[in-house]
Design an enzyme around this catalytic site. Sequence first.
Site, PDB file in Angstrom:
ATOM      1  N   ASP A  13      -4.161  -0.111   9.774  1.00  0.00           N
ATOM      2  CA  ASP A  13      -5.247   0.788  10.175  1.00  0.00           C
ATOM      3  C   ASP A  13      -6.488   0.474   9.339  1.00  0.00           C
ATOM      4  O   ASP A  13      -6.500  -0.475   8.564  1.00  0.00           O
ATOM      5  CB  ASP A  13      -4.816   2.256  10.013  1.00  0.00           C
ATOM      6  CG  ASP A  13      -4.458   2.593   8.570  1.00  0.00           C
ATOM      7  OD1 ASP A  13      -4.685   1.743   7.674  1.00  0.00           O
ATOM      8  OD2 ASP A  13      -3.945   3.702   8.322  1.00  0.00           O
ATOM      9  N   GLU A  26       0.833  -1.199   0.000  1.00  0.00           N
ATOM     10  CA  GLU A  26       0.000   0.000   0.000  1.00  0.00           C
ATOM     11  C   GLU A  26       0.874   1.258   0.000  1.00  0.00           C
ATOM     12  O   GLU A  26       1.666   1.473   0.911  1.00  0.00           O
ATOM     13  CB  GLU A  26      -0.890  -0.014   1.261  1.00  0.00           C
ATOM     14  CG  GLU A  26      -1.678   1.265   1.467  1.00  0.00           C
ATOM     15  CD  GLU A  26      -2.452   1.260   2.786  1.00  0.00           C
ATOM     16  OE1 GLU A  26      -2.406   0.246   3.513  1.00  0.00           O
ATOM     17  OE2 GLU A  26      -3.103   2.280   3.074  1.00  0.00           O
ATOM     18  N   ASP A  46      -7.923   2.020   6.824  1.00  0.00           N
ATOM     19  CA  ASP A  46      -7.743   2.083   5.373  1.00  0.00           C
ATOM     20  C   ASP A  46      -7.002   0.855   4.854  1.00  0.00           C
ATOM     21  O   ASP A  46      -7.323   0.318   3.796  1.00  0.00           O
ATOM     22  CB  ASP A  46      -6.959   3.343   4.979  1.00  0.00           C
ATOM     23  CG  ASP A  46      -7.864   4.567   4.968  1.00  0.00           C
ATOM     24  OD1 ASP A  46      -9.102   4.372   4.996  1.00  0.00           O
ATOM     25  OD2 ASP A  46      -7.337   5.689   4.941  1.00  0.00           O
ATOM     26  N   ASP A  81      -1.140  -1.045   5.601  1.00  0.00           N
ATOM     27  CA  ASP A  81      -0.999  -0.428   6.923  1.00  0.00           C
ATOM     28  C   ASP A  81      -1.931  -1.105   7.923  1.00  0.00           C
ATOM     29  O   ASP A  81      -2.987  -1.614   7.558  1.00  0.00           O
ATOM     30  CB  ASP A  81      -1.366   1.067   6.856  1.00  0.00           C
ATOM     31  CG  ASP A  81      -0.339   1.863   6.059  1.00  0.00           C
ATOM     32  OD1 ASP A  81       0.761   1.324   5.835  1.00  0.00           O
ATOM     33  OD2 ASP A  81      -0.664   2.999   5.660  1.00  0.00           O
TER      34      ASP A  81
END
Length: 652
Positions: free
Chosen positions: A514, A439, A516, A512
């Site tokens: 998180d 990403e 997203d 990541d």
Amino acid sequence: MAKTNGKKGGAKGQEGYTSRHLQVLKGLEAVRKRPGMYIGSTSARGLHHLVYEVVDNAIDEAMAGYCSDIAVVIHDDDSITVTDDGRGIPVDIHPTEKVPGVEVALTRLHAGGKFDKDSYKVSGGLHGVGVSVVNALSESLDVEVKRDGHVWTQEFSRGLKKSELEKGAKTKETGTRVHFRPDPEIFTELQYQWDTLASRLRELAYLNGGVSITLRDERPEGTENDREERFYFEGGISQYVEYLRGKKNPLHDDVIYLQGDQDGTEIELAMQYTDGYNEDTFTFVNNINTHEGGTHLSGFKAALTRTINGYASRSSTMKKGDPSLSGDDVREGLVAVLSVKVLEPQFEGQTKTKLGNSEVRGIVESLVNDKLGTWLDENPSSARRIIEKAVQAARAREAARKARDLTRKKSALETGILPGKLADCSSRDASLSELYLVEGDSAGGSAKQGRDREYQAILPLKGKILNVERARIDKILSNDEIRAIITAIGAGIGDEFSLDQTRYHKIVIMTDADVDGAHIRTLLLTFFFRQMQELIEAGYVFIAQPPLYRVSRGKKEFYCYTEEERETITKELQGGKGSSAIHVQRYKGLGEMNPDQLWNTTMSPENRTLLQVTIDEATEASLLFERLMGDEVEPRREFIEQNAKFVRNLDI
Ligand code: 0RA
């Protein structure tokens, strides 16, 4: 590690044991020696299988019409109670074994007691091995039976009886309650997962409409554990289809439901067309998900193609010159559940989840031909919408074929011209090569610097990739990120995907830690699930596990992958001597790690943990995603949170 019961000499030295008893002991000893042969594994999967085994017995009672309530409780000590209101395990003396039926069922291998021809026993696979296997693999097991006017109890340990069957208070009720504690000498994992049990019990409740199944967790730690959920679906598999349909819009109001039986084979089908572009057909044999399909599925597909084409040519929906509708065309947007009950099922395939009985194909095919034809005749406006959708699918497919031919010429999907953003590895041995899908460009940069160039290729992905659930194939192929993934892997997509062309045997999704990141991971999983399913089935798709924290004190540094790890490490460091302060760095993204750190924590084969994605989990991810798709922000956020959790539980 599997261990035997430790009684040296076994039954040999004891008086009064006949050869038959010797054999019995051997039977359950075999289970303890090779538990994997009976329950698949001694890790989390096998642990959960013990519960399914007992519940399956209760479900058998329900299928025979004697049971409507099943309750599963996870206790404090990770022991389990399964209660049902079926007929109860027989308590009278078994004619040949000369002990009560309960004792036979719990101590004799394969003595479920239900070997009568009219029940849908489950052969093959791991199901239906019998409650004696649960007993053999439990440190303790106690059973309570309500039957023949009384409450009866008996206790066991590691497959051996600890007490005789005891006749207790009077009762008019019937049922069975089994309480067992999995043996720590056998299982490497002893903690039950709520989500894992809940999803199987939910599935069973949908497949057996009208049966109530409750799950209660009595474990105290944290508030999350302490909960109860009831799975009860009056509408059975029709309701299952509504659940699976999620937020997709139906093309017709009511779920189509067909049912019939022939020569002891029972068939139930529920289906509904939606405005989606994919197909979700789930098939079951005797309540077991037949992931690999089989004769029941091919009978269904054949009948569907034939019936829809037949109706389309009789009605005026199809224009002259329209190509005839392919199987893929008539299944676009379809959500279906096919559940069959077969007396002697033959399970085949790699994972023993493919139905082999040849007679079932014809039975399903003729039932669907007949009853779906009638349904279309009786619901002409719904039928028209269904046919129109299939005709559009056929046209799009034709357009996509042309576009794909064009794409091939232009960007050479197959001629070996790789995407510019790809930093390929130097090895040409696919079995050793890995492709990291990373990403963001900055993390991509670190990964390129930190990697092992020989075997690791890096493809940075920009932003969110296309949601393939919401796009037809022509649009999917016009998306740059997706095209880069397809060309890098080099094996095509959809029907034309060919596993042996794959340039890497590990495709690692690295996003990541998180929300997203979880979203992008789901989009990628959905893409692989829909367009490169074999890649997942072959076990080539993985999820990287970057650390969440770096905890350091002076020269000591630790990487923590969970909250718990951070807490433990921080406490340990606080306990130590020294004057320097403890420093906790939270990694918000991969980009915050330098190339060395990324290599050491997440990419180096020596240190990294990769989660292998299974087809079950990919299915779940796509369905969850689709179910919670839509315009509202809340459900989407909720989904992403749930999904982030699902990814943590991947190894089950
Ligand atoms: C043997 C025979 C019968 C039922 C059962 C076993 C049975 C086993 C379990 C395990 C959990 N719940 C259960 N409920 C029933 C048939 C009994 C009959 O013919 O009356």
